[in-house]
Design an enzyme around this catalytic site. Sequence first.
Site, mmCIF file in Angstrom:
data_model
loop_
_atom_site.group_PDB
_atom_site.id
_atom_site.type_symbol
_atom_site.label_atom_id
_atom_site.label_comp_id
_atom_site.label_asym_id
_atom_site.label_seq_id
_atom_site.Cartn_x
_atom_site.Cartn_y
_atom_site.Cartn_z
ATOM 1 N N GLY A 1 0.831 -1.190 0.000
ATOM 2 C CA GLY A 1 0.000 0.000 0.000
ATOM 3 C C GLY A 1 0.868 1.243 0.000
ATOM 4 O O GLY A 1 0.940 1.974 0.984
ATOM 5 N N ILE B 1 1.436 7.643 3.061
ATOM 6 C CA ILE B 1 2.048 7.157 4.303
ATOM 7 C C ILE B 1 3.008 6.015 4.018
ATOM 8 O O ILE B 1 4.149 5.987 4.496
ATOM 9 C CB ILE B 1 0.962 6.704 5.299
ATOM 10 C CG1 ILE B 1 0.055 7.872 5.693
ATOM 11 C CG2 ILE B 1 1.603 6.062 6.531
ATOM 12 C CD1 ILE B 1 0.715 8.941 6.502
ATOM 13 N N LYS C 1 -7.359 7.514 18.581
ATOM 14 C CA LYS C 1 -7.381 8.062 17.226
ATOM 15 C C LYS C 1 -8.758 7.905 16.591
ATOM 16 O O LYS C 1 -9.220 8.786 15.859
ATOM 17 C CB LYS C 1 -6.323 7.377 16.352
ATOM 18 C CG LYS C 1 -6.252 7.978 14.947
ATOM 19 C CD LYS C 1 -5.290 7.245 14.044
ATOM 20 C CE LYS C 1 -5.313 7.862 12.646
ATOM 21 N NZ LYS C 1 -4.486 7.112 11.688
ATOM 22 N N ASN D 1 -11.095 10.501 14.620
ATOM 23 C CA ASN D 1 -11.520 10.290 13.234
ATOM 24 C C ASN D 1 -13.026 10.304 13.060
ATOM 25 O O ASN D 1 -13.532 10.839 12.063
ATOM 26 C CB ASN D 1 -10.963 8.961 12.710
ATOM 27 C CG ASN D 1 -9.476 8.984 12.455
ATOM 28 O OD1 ASN D 1 -8.799 7.978 12.625
ATOM 29 N ND2 ASN D 1 -8.941 10.121 12.044
ATOM 30 N N ASN E 1 -13.578 13.024 10.227
ATOM 31 C CA ASN E 1 -13.466 12.519 8.853
ATOM 32 C C ASN E 1 -14.759 12.612 8.055
ATOM 33 O O ASN E 1 -14.759 13.160 6.936
ATOM 34 C CB ASN E 1 -12.939 11.082 8.860
ATOM 35 C CG ASN E 1 -11.471 11.002 9.225
ATOM 36 O OD1 ASN E 1 -10.954 11.869 9.930
ATOM 37 N ND2 ASN E 1 -10.800 9.967 8.786
ATOM 38 N N GLU F 1 -13.213 4.904 3.891
ATOM 39 C CA GLU F 1 -13.037 3.942 4.981
ATOM 40 C C GLU F 1 -14.103 4.115 6.066
ATOM 41 O O GLU F 1 -13.881 3.746 7.212
ATOM 42 C CB GLU F 1 -11.636 4.091 5.576
ATOM 43 C CG GLU F 1 -10.536 3.743 4.602
ATOM 44 C CD GLU F 1 -9.143 3.865 5.207
ATOM 45 O OE1 GLU F 1 -8.483 2.829 5.383
ATOM 46 O OE2 GLU F 1 -8.724 4.991 5.507
#
Length: 330
Positions: free
Chosen positions: A10, A14, A197, A201, A205, A284
């Site tokens: 991937g 990142i 986290k 998110n 998000n 996601e």
Amino acid sequence: MSDSPILVAGAGAIGSILGGMLHDAGHDVTLLGRRAHLEAIARGGLRISGLLGDRTVAGMRLADDPASLGRRFGLIVCAVKSYDTESIAAALAGRLSDDGAVVSMQNGLGNIELLIESFGRRRVLGARVIFGAEIPSPGSAHVTVFAQPVAIGPAPAIHREDSPALAARARAIAAMIDAAGVPAVAVDDIMPVLWTKVLYNVALNPLGALLQQHYGALAGDPDVKPIMDRAIEEAFAVARALGIAIPFSSAAEYRKVFYEQMIPPTSSHRPTMLHDLHVRGRTEIGALNGKIVELADRLGVGAETNRMLTRLVRAAERARQRTMKTQAER
């Protein structure tokens, strides 16, 4: 571990940065990613810029298909989108060495469990990545935000008696990444870190993607802030019902830190979910707000705000997919 071949599965922003920094530090790294990005890297190297410094990294092995990988790896960094975890795990199950480890460096919940199904409980670690990055153009990766070090560790509730050995492995991997110039630490239990986290998110998000706003604008909007507050409260209640040792006594304590300490350094940042919605028509959301709803329903806990946000993002995905299909047919 330091001499073992490393696969970054991937190679988005990142993954490219992690792989590039590790290769620049002398490790044998293979990037598995999209063809256009890899072709640009093959021509001119990977150009890394931003908060971790500027450099061009050449000489990495590159692959755009798991079937083309001709060897096994001592470390696999899984950095694919959460909705691709199951398929990439199945494709790479035979590519991890017997004593190797795979580290989930992904958003959301459920990735560790999916990786365990393919690689086995003793070879899977979780990680929290909380730095922001983007690919300005193929062959480049830019670090925009770096909030905290990458955290790597086992999940004792899942790994049980294997946790001590995995914690030792996490320390070795974190030390290697840290020495390569990406701040990283090991933790004995990754779940509280991941959930902290997730609280961040689920509030930012979906609303950032739907409203196309940066984090500071969301936090400062009097109509948006109560929605964010409620999404956090619901997710916090689910974490508590699961027995997750979140390092906050209450949702109110978390929100104070969220607004006063977490938002300011990332106030100009927009979520990757916005980019994914526009470019891919897929996000996601299922591993974030959708997972909160799934767990809440199982536990008998309310999660109507997270349910609403999940439905809105899924509707936006369908709308974007229709637009993309129309544009492709012209």
